[in-house]
Design an enzyme around this catalytic site. Sequence first.
Site, PDB file in Angstrom:
ATOM      1  N   LYS A 192      -4.481  -1.265  -5.304  1.00  0.00           N
ATOM      2  CA  LYS A 192      -5.334  -1.860  -4.273  1.00  0.00           C
ATOM      3  C   LYS A 192      -6.194  -0.769  -3.612  1.00  0.00           C
ATOM      4  O   LYS A 192      -7.386  -0.955  -3.379  1.00  0.00           O
ATOM      5  CB  LYS A 192      -4.473  -2.577  -3.223  1.00  0.00           C
ATOM      6  CG  LYS A 192      -3.824  -3.850  -3.784  1.00  0.00           C
ATOM      7  CD  LYS A 192      -2.725  -4.395  -2.881  1.00  0.00           C
ATOM      8  CE  LYS A 192      -2.063  -5.617  -3.515  1.00  0.00           C
ATOM      9  NZ  LYS A 192      -0.893  -6.115  -2.787  1.00  0.00           N
ATOM     10  N   GLN A 196       2.576  -4.706   2.613  1.00  0.00           N
ATOM     11  CA  GLN A 196       3.086  -4.963   1.256  1.00  0.00           C
ATOM     12  C   GLN A 196       4.510  -5.515   1.337  1.00  0.00           C
ATOM     13  O   GLN A 196       5.393  -4.929   1.956  1.00  0.00           O
ATOM     14  CB  GLN A 196       3.055  -3.666   0.420  1.00  0.00           C
ATOM     15  CG  GLN A 196       3.439  -3.863  -1.026  1.00  0.00           C
ATOM     16  CD  GLN A 196       2.449  -4.738  -1.808  1.00  0.00           C
ATOM     17  OE1 GLN A 196       1.245  -4.630  -1.653  1.00  0.00           O
ATOM     18  NE2 GLN A 196       2.973  -5.623  -2.647  1.00  0.00           N
ATOM     19  N   ASP A 232      -4.210 -10.903   3.804  1.00  0.00           N
ATOM     20  CA  ASP A 232      -3.449 -11.694   2.829  1.00  0.00           C
ATOM     21  C   ASP A 232      -3.443 -13.183   3.161  1.00  0.00           C
ATOM     22  O   ASP A 232      -2.898 -13.982   2.394  1.00  0.00           O
ATOM     23  CB  ASP A 232      -1.994 -11.196   2.779  1.00  0.00           C
ATOM     24  CG  ASP A 232      -1.796 -10.194   1.652  1.00  0.00           C
ATOM     25  OD1 ASP A 232      -2.536 -10.269   0.656  1.00  0.00           O
ATOM     26  OD2 ASP A 232      -0.895  -9.345   1.774  1.00  0.00           O
TER      27      ASP A 232
END
Length: 291
Positions: free
Chosen positions: A53, A97, A120
């Site tokens: 990412k 994460q 997200d």
Amino acid sequence: MSATIIDGKVMAAAVRDEVAARVSELTAAGIKPGLGAVLCGDNPGSATYVRSKGRLAQELGIHFDLRTPAADSSTADILGLVRDLNEDDSIDGILVQLPLPAQIDTDLVLDATRPDKDADGLHPFNFGRLAQGAPSPVVPCTPSGCMELLRRHHVPLRGARAVVVGRSALVGRPMAMLLLNADCTVTICHSRTSDLAGVCAEADILVAAIGRPGMITAAHVKPGACVIDVGINRVDGALRGDVDRASVEPVAGWLTPVPGGVGPMTVAMLMHNTVALCAARRGSGVPAGSH
Ligand code: NDP
């Protein structure tokens, strides 16, 4: 018949080009989009995902700020980092994460992220907007990547029967809501569903988000259906999806491979979300775009 294989790498490259163009517009207006990431713990998979990412963010001209607290950090430690990123004006998107180490309260951490920096799309506010069918600049990356694959391959959605196997907050539930918002008639299956194969075999669009290698076979697939394989399972050192490709490919109309299907789209959609959040929060006059 043999399924059309949906190439997620090609589709992800197209999304990345669009994101790069929007980064250029923002940069021309004096705004550099920023993505903050929190990576806690020693899960090697998580470290690999966050590295990829970060690499892509930097390639696209997005500022990337990685925080790596120790594996034995407390919930308060992680909340402190999230608050820092919330207050940092150079950060437009925040990514925590998952999974976090067991001692950390994941729900508290996700709830602490500012909804307008929720890269997200997992904050209850954004999730609620999705559930209401209301417009939102962000939706969770993996399901929105699946929708892009469907749309870019012109898979008919309106009125289609869609079955999603898996009901997690990360994939199955938001996937079902996106399909519903696109006018599909949606069924969600899970580990307690009776006659899973029978339910799946009614689907025009079948999404497998289970985490069990090769579980979906030809017996679950209606001839000509579009099969989206979200699963990523490591088997004998190789990646396998939840779909048994050898048996499903001759029956399905479309099929996403693993690797090279949904995975690359997930990372591309994170960049899309970051730039959309940046445009919405700081980019007055710069179109937010939509996916
Ligand atoms: P979860 O473990 O959170 O959810 C799995 C779901 O599958 C649950 O709802 C579970 O049902 C259901 N399930 C498990 N066994 C069965 C069964 N025998 N029959 C029917 N349903 C079953 O996983 P995630 O949603 O987080 O991830 C799913 C898969 O997608 C994993 O392989 C993961 O690695 C992959 N993934 C891939 C991404 C990508 O970018 N391609 C991103 C995120 C995830 P129940 O609720 O009843 O337990």
